[in-house]
Design an enzyme around this catalytic site. Sequence first.
Site, PDB file in Angstrom:
ATOM      1  N   TRP A 158       3.868   7.081  -3.755  1.00 48.47           N
ATOM      2  CA  TRP A 158       3.542   5.664  -3.839  1.00 48.47           C
ATOM      3  C   TRP A 158       2.748   5.425  -5.119  1.00 48.47           C
ATOM      4  CZ3 TRP A 158      -1.249   3.107  -1.579  1.00 48.47           C
ATOM      5  CH2 TRP A 158      -1.155   1.702  -1.649  1.00 48.47           C
ATOM      6  N   ASP A 239      -1.109  10.573   4.741  1.00 51.12           N
ATOM      7  CA  ASP A 239      -0.990   9.117   4.601  1.00 51.12           C
ATOM      8  C   ASP A 239       0.110   8.689   5.571  1.00 51.12           C
ATOM      9  OD1 ASP A 239      -0.834   6.478   3.910  1.00 51.12           O
ATOM     10  OD2 ASP A 239      -0.351   6.799   1.797  1.00 51.12           O
ATOM     11  N   LYS A 275       2.895  -2.385   8.097  1.00 50.26           N
ATOM     12  CA  LYS A 275       4.333  -2.316   8.338  1.00 50.26           C
ATOM     13  C   LYS A 275       4.666  -2.338   9.825  1.00 50.26           C
ATOM     14  CE  LYS A 275       5.101  -1.684   3.871  1.00 50.26           C
ATOM     15  NZ  LYS A 275       3.757  -1.455   3.352  1.00 50.26           N
TER      16      LYS A 275
END
Length: 426
Positions: A158, A239, A275
């Site tokens: 990311w 993560d 999300k």
Amino acid sequence: MFASSRAAVRQVASKQVGINVPLRAASVWAKVPQGPPDAILGITEAYKADSHPEKINLGVGAYRDDKGKPYVLPSVRSAEKKVVDAALNKEYAGITGVPEFTKAAARLAYGSDSPVIQEDRVAVTQSISGTGALRIGGAFLERFYPGGKTIYIPTPSWANHNAVFKDSGLRVEKYRYYNKDTIGLDFEGMVEDIKNMPKGSIVLLHACAHNPTGVDPTEDQWRSISDAVKEGGHYPFFDMAYQGFASGDTAKDAFALRHFISEGHRPCLAQSFAKNMGLYGERVGAFSIVCESTEEKKRIDSQIKILVRPLYSNPPVHGARIASEILNDSALNQQWLGEVKGMADRIIKMRALLKENLEKLGSKHDWSHITSQIGMFAYTGLTAEQMDKLAKEYSVYATKDGRISVAGITSDNVRRLAEAIYKVKG
């Protein structure tokens, strides 16, 4: 030119009348350089400026329904109504947030039957979504981790990982992850790099739905990765931004984290509820550390509070209260689990439809990676030049590295998207 002329005239005039008018000093910010534009925002701007009636935006990193519209989960609507109807006060939360939320977030991640939960060995704080969790984690490791101050992140990762950890004071290095030739995982390279890291290094791992590639290790590969991390005495930092959103199963998506703990690792974890609950703008997240004992947990918790206090003092409560209702109310929780599976299933269906349409067009390329990858993003294997052509000639917008947001694909545009990809790649 005109400005300098006016300044000269003022200086001459002031001397003539005997008035001392100082020249304007240069701005204290005169040497601040112009920063580069954000790549995703640039895509959005180009998309908005395009007048094509069937333009497609595959750059956005947020879920969209099958009409391409932002989606608020019904369970979130119900939970929010409960929160509003309760007429709660707007007092500060504690430094580590809303306790009902943080406890439930830890149970969701580690499993309610996990020994670390049963024995109360997880230090957890609410955070400003996943980004804030990573930032707290980076600051804690920089301050207290006894090993090296270097964190290894996958190639690619990311985009914000690098900046967050550098700004935390850590040195950022890379390990192999994605193989562009196979459009899949470079498993051997990843394990080799982990084994060659200096002993006691920090290793960032995407728990599921790797961003940006959508390429995840298999469960057997995760077992080997755990062994390599343990062999090197490394410290794992997970993560987990997509729990439930990747496969539709929150337990399956937490496999890597839970396996590492079962093997004796004591990782730290960044969680996001952007999300999987669609709480993007509410910025709901959590950072946690697995500890050896409740006594150790108390000490770590005290230091997390000391880190958080000068950063933002207290986290916002509204989004955390919504998430807490969903996680703690059994009926709402079951409803949410069904809805998050529905989102995951739609993403999986769009992957299958894109692959099917490309094959129907007669493409000679192997598109199996589209369906073997998982989560919101997919690496198509298209080059920067091909992505540029997609935008300029077919009004299909995505990042230059060939990454597309599968959430931007709908039943109405998937055929046109496949035709555009076929025309630029064959």
